[in-house]
Design an enzyme around this catalytic site. Structure first.
Site, short mmCIF file in Angstrom:
data_model
loop_
_atom_site.label_atom_id
_atom_site.label_comp_id
_atom_site.label_asym_id
_atom_site.label_seq_id
_atom_site.Cartn_x
_atom_site.Cartn_y
_atom_site.Cartn_z
N MET A 68 0.90 -1.15 0.06
CA MET A 68 -0.06 0.02 -0.16
C MET A 68 1.02 1.31 0.11
O MET A 68 0.58 2.38 0.42
CB MET A 68 -0.93 0.08 1.27
CG MET A 68 -2.03 -1.15 1.10
SD MET A 68 -3.60 -1.00 1.99
CE MET A 68 -2.61 -0.95 3.72
N ASN A 112 3.99 3.78 0.78
CA ASN A 112 4.83 4.41 1.98
C ASN A 112 5.95 3.45 2.40
O ASN A 112 5.93 2.86 3.77
CB ASN A 112 3.98 4.64 3.26
CG ASN A 112 4.67 5.51 4.27
OD1 ASN A 112 4.68 5.23 5.58
ND2 ASN A 112 5.37 6.53 3.97
N HIS A 115 9.94 -3.13 3.11
CA HIS A 115 9.39 -3.60 1.90
C HIS A 115 10.40 -3.93 0.84
O HIS A 115 10.12 -4.65 -0.16
CB HIS A 115 8.53 -2.17 1.21
CG HIS A 115 7.18 -2.03 1.98
ND1 HIS A 115 7.16 -0.90 2.65
CD2 HIS A 115 6.04 -2.66 2.12
CE1 HIS A 115 5.82 -0.68 3.29
NE2 HIS A 115 5.22 -1.96 2.92
N GLN A 120 -10.26 -2.73 2.56
CA GLN A 120 -10.06 -3.38 3.82
C GLN A 120 -9.87 -2.62 5.02
O GLN A 120 -9.30 -2.87 5.88
CB GLN A 120 -8.35 -3.99 3.39
CG GLN A 120 -7.28 -3.09 3.35
CD GLN A 120 -6.22 -3.97 2.78
OE1 GLN A 120 -5.94 -4.21 1.58
NE2 GLN A 120 -5.01 -3.97 3.73
N LYS A 148 5.14 -10.21 9.53
CA LYS A 148 4.82 -9.32 10.24
C LYS A 148 3.30 -9.42 10.49
O LYS A 148 2.67 -9.18 11.56
CB LYS A 148 5.29 -7.82 10.08
CG LYS A 148 5.20 -6.98 11.37
CD LYS A 148 4.85 -5.50 10.88
CE LYS A 148 3.41 -5.23 11.25
NZ LYS A 148 2.82 -4.08 10.33
N ASP A 149 2.71 -9.50 9.22
CA ASP A 149 1.25 -9.58 9.24
C ASP A 149 0.87 -11.24 9.21
O ASP A 149 0.53 -11.61 8.29
CB ASP A 149 0.73 -8.97 8.02
CG ASP A 149 0.95 -7.47 7.77
OD1 ASP A 149 0.32 -6.75 8.98
OD2 ASP A 149 1.62 -6.81 7.26
N GLN A 182 -2.62 -12.08 8.13
CA GLN A 182 -2.75 -12.17 6.80
C GLN A 182 -2.24 -13.08 5.77
O GLN A 182 -2.79 -13.68 4.91
CB GLN A 182 -2.16 -10.51 6.28
CG GLN A 182 -2.20 -10.25 4.92
CD GLN A 182 -1.78 -8.67 4.52
OE1 GLN A 182 -2.85 -7.94 4.65
NE2 GLN A 182 -0.76 -8.71 4.34
N MET A 233 9.15 -2.92 11.53
CA MET A 233 8.82 -1.97 10.64
C MET A 233 7.64 -1.68 10.06
O MET A 233 6.98 -3.02 9.85
CB MET A 233 9.87 -1.85 9.59
CG MET A 233 11.30 -1.46 10.10
SD MET A 233 12.41 -1.34 8.87
CE MET A 233 13.85 -0.87 9.75
N SER A 258 4.32 1.12 8.14
CA SER A 258 3.81 2.45 7.77
C SER A 258 3.40 3.26 8.88
O SER A 258 3.56 4.27 9.08
CB SER A 258 2.94 2.38 6.40
OG SER A 258 3.67 1.46 5.49
O1 PAF Z 1 -0.04 -5.85 3.69
C1 PAF Z 1 -0.65 -5.00 2.80
O2 PAF Z 1 0.22 -3.87 2.80
C2 PAF Z 1 -2.08 -5.18 2.22
O3 PAF Z 1 -2.89 -5.58 3.17
C3 PAF Z 1 -1.96 -5.65 0.83
C4 PAF Z 1 -1.53 -7.05 1.05
C5 PAF Z 1 -1.10 -5.06 -0.01
C6 PAF Z 1 -3.27 -5.64 0.24
O4 PAF Z 1 -3.99 -4.46 0.25
#
Ligand code: PAF
Length: 282
Positions: free
Chosen positions: A30, A32, A37, A61, A151-152, A155, A186, A188
């Site tokens: 997303m 930033n 990243h 989301q 980290k996520d 997800q 880390m 955003s």
């Molecule tokens: O982890 C993220 O930055 C977002 O959830 C993703 C996977 C890009 C989906 O919008």
């Protein structure tokens, strides 16, 4: 780096790359962009010939009271970072390109497993927005491999499950959490931290590590351990959303004889909600 705003032109370039026998690695973001990243981009470069990064702040989301409008948009810096990292393709679509029929009538990808606990409990609809946009992005890019940060953790688990359940021909690669020197993961959203809070927020990672070491020493009273961990974070001045000791595979509360365990925590600062996790095998 080639920049694409439209699905059709990105697909054309990717079809040409595939015709040349190149494999495609994909890093959805997303924007930033920070060092974590860029580590995902480097991992994709190690694994694939052509790397696509997407930057799209996916409104689907975000909950109504969440930070979609104030989510940091830093395109110029992001493009400079991606160029410096030798990224091949950047996909930066408008909302109308991703949701041409609007969001209300958008076909959704719903993953019932693991989405109503942890972050899903306090962010209803969040994972539906994530799986829907990631499925769309996978259909657009058709990558061989897609890289997501650990980290996520939730997800990542939900996306793995979606890919398995829908037989999507993409390999999901997990990349380690990238941390600041004091252990802060880390993110955003770290940009929302005040100067006063910043030295204190490492408590989340410190507490996760403390609880992990207690389990390594033999503790299995997980409910008590969760309660003690929450108190540690609260005593540092933060409100806890959850601190949970889970089975790493299905994110259900860990059982005494579970061998693969993940500890996940989320806490609120004045302007942000921070998440982190650590895993262990016993
Ligand atoms: O982890 C993220 O930055 C977002 O959830 C993703 C996977 C890009 C989906 O919008």
């Amino acid at each position: 780096m080639q920049v694409f705003h439209h699905v059709a032109s990105l697909r054309e370039a990717l079809t040409a790359a595939r015709r040349d026998g190149k494999t495609i690695g994909f890093v959805p973001t997303m924007g930033n962009l920070h060092d974590a990243h860029i580590e995902l981009v480097k991992r994709a470069q190690q694994l694939c010939d052509v790397v696509v990064v997407s930057i799209f702040v996916n409104r689907l989301q975000f909950g109504l009271n969440e930070d979609w409008d104030k989510y940091p948009r830093t395109m110029e810096q992001d493009m400079a970072r991606l160029r410096a990292a030798n990224c091949d393709f950047l996909f930066h679509p408008d909302e109308s390109e991703i949701y041409p029929n609007g969001m209300d009538q958008q076909t959704k990808v719903i993953c019932p497993a693991m989405t109503d606990v942890l972050c899903g409990a306090s962010r209803p609809g969040h994972f539906e927005g994530v799986t829907t946009v990631v499925a769309k992005l996978f259909n657009i890019v058709q990558p061989d491999k897609a890289i997501f940060g650990i980290k996520d953790f939730q997800q990542l688990a939900v996306i793995r499950r979606m890919v398995e359940d829908l037989c999507m021909p993409v390999e999901i690669v997990a990349a380690p959490v990238h941390r600041e020197d004091d252990g802060l993961a880390m993110s955003s959203r770290n940009g929302y931290l005040t100067e006063e809070e910043r030295p204190k927020v490492a408590i989340l990672n410190q507490t996760l590590n403390w609880a992990r070491s207690e389990i390594e020493k033999g503790r299995r009273d997980f409910a008590e351990l969760e309660a003690e961990s929450k108190s540690r974070i609260e005593n540092a001045g933060f409100r806890v959303d959850y601190f949970s000791i889970c089975n790493s595979r299905d994110l259900q509360p860990a059982a005494h004889d579970d061998r693969e365990i993940t500890l996940l925590g989320a806490m609120y600062t004045a302007g942000a909600r921070l998440i982190d996790n650590v895993s262990l095998k016993i």
